[in-house]
Design an enzyme around this catalytic site. Structure first.
Site, short mmCIF file in Angstrom:
data_model
loop_
_atom_site.label_atom_id
_atom_site.label_comp_id
_atom_site.label_asym_id
_atom_site.label_seq_id
_atom_site.Cartn_x
_atom_site.Cartn_y
_atom_site.Cartn_z
N GLY A 124 65.51 35.92 -41.17
CA GLY A 124 64.39 36.24 -41.98
C GLY A 124 64.85 36.49 -43.50
N GLY A 157 62.00 36.06 -46.47
CA GLY A 157 61.14 37.55 -46.58
C GLY A 157 61.44 38.54 -47.45
N ASP A 188 65.53 31.87 -41.38
CA ASP A 188 64.02 31.51 -41.23
C ASP A 188 64.08 30.46 -40.24
OD1 ASP A 188 62.48 33.95 -43.18
OD2 ASP A 188 61.53 32.67 -42.20
N ARG A 199 60.52 29.71 -41.15
CA ARG A 199 60.21 28.76 -42.96
C ARG A 199 61.38 28.42 -43.15
NH1 ARG A 199 57.40 33.89 -45.54
NH2 ARG A 199 58.75 34.58 -44.62
N ASN A 245 64.51 29.83 -35.28
CA ASN A 245 63.19 30.90 -34.46
C ASN A 245 64.20 32.28 -33.68
OD1 ASN A 245 61.31 32.24 -32.78
ND2 ASN A 245 61.10 30.18 -32.35
N TYR A 292 54.74 48.51 -33.97
CA TYR A 292 55.57 48.66 -34.74
C TYR A 292 56.43 49.84 -34.78
CZ TYR A 292 58.17 48.08 -39.24
OH TYR A 292 59.32 48.22 -40.58
N LYS A 338 60.41 49.59 -33.48
CA LYS A 338 61.02 50.41 -33.95
C LYS A 338 62.19 51.93 -33.34
CE LYS A 338 61.35 47.25 -37.09
NZ LYS A 338 62.61 46.24 -37.36
C1 AKB Z 1 54.98 48.55 -42.60
O1 AKB Z 1 54.14 49.09 -44.10
O2 AKB Z 1 54.81 48.32 -41.68
C2 AKB Z 1 56.34 48.49 -43.19
C3 AKB Z 1 57.90 50.17 -43.00
C4 AKB Z 1 56.95 50.97 -43.82
O3 AKB Z 1 58.29 49.35 -42.28
N1 AKB Z 1 57.02 48.52 -44.72
#
Ligand code: AKB
Length: 314
Positions: A9, A12, A35, A37, A53, A143, A147
């Site tokens: 990454g 990024g 990356d 890209r 990838n 997300y 995490k």
């Molecule tokens: C997001 O906003 O998704 C990220 C984070 C807080 O992990 N910046």
């Protein structure tokens, strides 16, 4: 033996600054940027680059072997707002890429791995103020779920297989080199781009939505700090809370206005990201990171604002 460091990454928001920092510290040839890209010409001229990838286990294995990689900074992820639009894709990217590298570390193809978590791993039932290291975690986004799951898997691989996993729960990150993409805290970067162009900003979070944030130089300091800490100081292998400062959009806008008179923010662009932010902490208790391996931020809110404006105005 010299360390060979792979940064996944690398184009990024974090990767861009991290590669620059690591190349300065370890030498250009010892840091392999990678990356999905294609890289910029400048990046390509600076040192080794692998277009990869991270979901492709075989291709990843070949890169690890080709360069004799000893450490991996795994910064590949689909962030909160984008993953809400494509939940299965977000989950798949965030988890498959993690397992590909955890498995290679378990098989001892490299020694040490950094994987970032986020304040998104907390949720609406988490205490909002001074959120402790160990507390209720009920993430409400794909997300955030990825995490929290990833944190637990990193801890599992450490305890069960002895893999040297290290991680941080990043707050929102603010930087001038690269814009973030697909996050909920992105407003805190977008706002500066508008301000230095002399334009007003339409914010997608409500004016009183307080979130923990950090300036990128401090995020890099924390990231490299935990990776370079002696293993016995890293007592938490899920992921450490790290904090710097917190603000609301209204407060940030007022501080920017002091530097750029006439700047103003409206709240006409509220969207679903405001609800995501509503489930996150507003400030972070990071005493474990401070006590265990000496974490301390350098930037507060006013110094960050001045530095952002100075660099973006160049
Ligand atoms: C997001 O906003 O998704 C990220 C984070 C807080 O992990 N910046």
């Amino acid at each position: 033996m010299a360390e060979k460091i792979l940064v996944l990454g690398s184009s990024g928001q974090i990767g861009t600054d991290l590669v620059d920092h690591l190349r300065e510290a370890y030498g250009n040839d010892n840091v392999i940027a990678s990356d999905l890209r294609a890289p910029s010409a400048e990046r390509l001229a600076q040192g080794p680059f692998e277009q990869l990838n991270a979901m492709d286990a075989q291709a990843a294995f070949e890169v690890i072997k080709k360069h004799g990689v000893t450490q991996v900074y795994h910064l590949v992820a689909m962030l909160s707002a984008t993953a809400e639009k494509m939940p299965m894709k977000g989950w798949d990217l965030n988890m498959t890429s993690l397992f590909n590298f955890l498995e290679m570390a378990r098989e001892k193809h490299f020694k040490k791995m950094y994987w970032p978590s986020s304040i998104a791993a907390f949720g609406p039932q988490t205490p909002k103020e001074n959120t402790p290291q160990l507390t209720v975690m009920d993430p409400g986004t794909v997300y955030g779920i990825s995490k929290l799951a990833g944190e637990l898997w990193c801890d599992y691989y450490f305890k069960k297989y002895g893999v040297d996993t290290r991680g941080l729960r990043y707050p929102g990150l603010i930087s001038y080199k690269t814009e973030p993409g697909g996050g909920t805290t992105d407003y805190a970067v977008d706002i500066f781009h508008k301000a230095v162009k002399g334009e007003d900003y339409s914010c997608f979070l409500s004016e009183d939505r307080r979130l923990p944030m950090m300036y990128m130089p401090d995020a890099i300091k924390a990231t490299v700090g935990i990776m370079e800490a002696p293993a016995d100081q890293v007592k938490i292998r899920t992921s450490y809370n790290v904090g710097a400062f917190s603000f609301t959009p209204k407060e940030l806008s007022a501080i920017i206005e002091k530097e750029i008179p006439g700047f103003s923010t409206n709240y006409d662009a509220l969207d679903s990201r405001d609800q995501i932010a509503a489930g996150w902490p507003s400030s972070i208790d990071d005493r474990e990171a401070r006590e265990h391996w000496g974490w301390q931020p350098d930037f507060d809110l006013p110094t960050m604002v001045k530095d952002m404006i100075k660099n973006l105005s160049k």
